[in-house]
Design an enzyme around this catalytic site. Structure first.
Site, PDB file in Angstrom:
ATOM      1  N   GLU A 206       2.290 -10.916  -1.048  1.00 15.96           N
ATOM      2  CA  GLU A 206       3.328  -9.949  -0.712  1.00 15.96           C
ATOM      3  C   GLU A 206       2.807  -9.111   0.453  1.00 15.96           C
ATOM      4  O   GLU A 206       1.716  -8.539   0.370  1.00 15.96           O
ATOM      5  CB  GLU A 206       3.637  -9.027  -1.892  1.00 15.96           C
ATOM      6  CG  GLU A 206       4.466  -9.652  -2.982  1.00 15.96           C
ATOM      7  CD  GLU A 206       4.784  -8.648  -4.089  1.00 15.96           C
ATOM      8  OE1 GLU A 206       4.603  -7.426  -3.868  1.00 15.96           O
ATOM      9  OE2 GLU A 206       5.181  -9.083  -5.171  1.00 15.96           O
TER      10      GLU A 206
ATOM     11  N   GLU B 140       7.113   3.663  -4.268  1.00 17.91           N
ATOM     12  CA  GLU B 140       5.655   3.616  -4.162  1.00 17.91           C
ATOM     13  C   GLU B 140       5.006   4.921  -4.596  1.00 17.91           C
ATOM     14  O   GLU B 140       5.519   6.014  -4.309  1.00 17.91           O
ATOM     15  CB  GLU B 140       5.234   3.300  -2.721  1.00 17.91           C
ATOM     16  CG  GLU B 140       6.022   2.193  -2.037  1.00 17.91           C
ATOM     17  CD  GLU B 140       5.997   0.851  -2.757  1.00 17.91           C
ATOM     18  OE1 GLU B 140       5.205   0.669  -3.697  1.00 17.91           O
ATOM     19  OE2 GLU B 140       6.771  -0.038  -2.359  1.00 17.91           O
TER      20      GLU B 140
END
Length: 265
Positions: free
Chosen positions: A49, A60
């Site tokens: 990724e 995040e």
């Protein structure tokens, strides 16, 4: 069959769990991105990724937020990310690469132009955090028409309706977020993860990867007993933060090698 699908099929044939890792493109330095991708593969990673830096990465935690901020200071754009994949593909044509990021850079690029450029660069799929599956049928169809896999997130709070929608539009694999929170946060409850994955499998026939909160070999091994893949991101970014840049590639390869050994033990 896409590269992602082929990878999972090969791993299933040998009864192995996929190891998926995340780094942010351009972090900790632009010239290290491609060497890091190769080091991850050398360490036993099955699917890569690659994060597309974005100024407001809402899913995040602070670790990956800092990685995005560092990359953006270097001016890393979506085109730069695609260029890294193109460079990686010059010597690796087998390891799937999934771009992970947010809708804004794709919309700014232009959806059709982005899909065409991703295909040309050698990208295999996307995870777009803020693309809800019920609004993405056209995007998913355009991706799949080019042999690319649109991958969607499922969470502990996902309703049965949302799970069914993900099953309808996704391909490659489904990504189960193991925590009610952001990347890098909390500890995983393996029993709860197992129960949720069992419920998801009633509707989703794709392999299921589990991420958010996997930080070591023991946790990765435990998750591998109930999932088809484990995903590690924040812990790798921390490795990069805590290691001098001249040793970053070596350190990351050593770390993921330990995870791979734990999964295979």
């Amino acid at each position: 069959m896409s590269r992602i699908q082929s990878t999972f099929a090969a791993l299933a044939a040998t009864k192995k769990t996929a190891l998926i890792t995340f780094i942010t493109a351009g972090d900790p330095a632009p010239e290290l991105t491609v060497p890091l991708l190769h080091a991850l593969v050398a360490g036993g990673v099955d699917i890569l990724e690659l994060g597309v830096p974005f100024s407001d990465p809402m899913a995040e935690g602070p670790v990956i937020q800092r990685a995005c901020e560092r990359a953006l200071k270097f001016g890393i754009s979506t085109r730069d990310v695609l260029a890294y994949v193109h460079e990686f593909r010059k010597t690796n044509t087998s390891t799937p690469v999934v771009l992970m990021g947010y809708a804004n850079p794709i919309e700014r690029f232009g959806v059709d132009a982005f899909i065409a450029a991703a295909k040309e660069a050698g990208v295999d799929g996307t995870i777009v955090v803020d693309y809800p599956p019920e609004e993405c049928e056209e995007f998913a169809q355009k991706m799949q028409a080019q042999g690319l896999d649109p991958i969607f997130l499922l969470a502990p709070t996902s309703t049965e309706e949302r799970i069914e929608q993900v099953a309808k539009v996704s391909s490659g694999f489904s990504y189960y977020v193991s925590l009610k929170g952001v990347t890098g946060a909390g500890n995983i409850d393996i029993e709860e993860v197992a129960a949720r994955i069992a419920a998801i499998r009633k509707h989703v026939k794709l392999p299921i990867g589990v991420g958010f909160g996997i930080r070591d070999g023991a946790t990765a091994k435990a998750v591998s007993q109930v999932a088809d893949a484990v995903v590690i991101g924040s812990r790798i970014i921390q490795e990069l933060e805590n290691t001098p840049q001249e040793r970053a590639v070596e350190a990351v390869q050593a770390f993921v090698s330990g995870i791979r050994q734990a999964l295979d033990s």
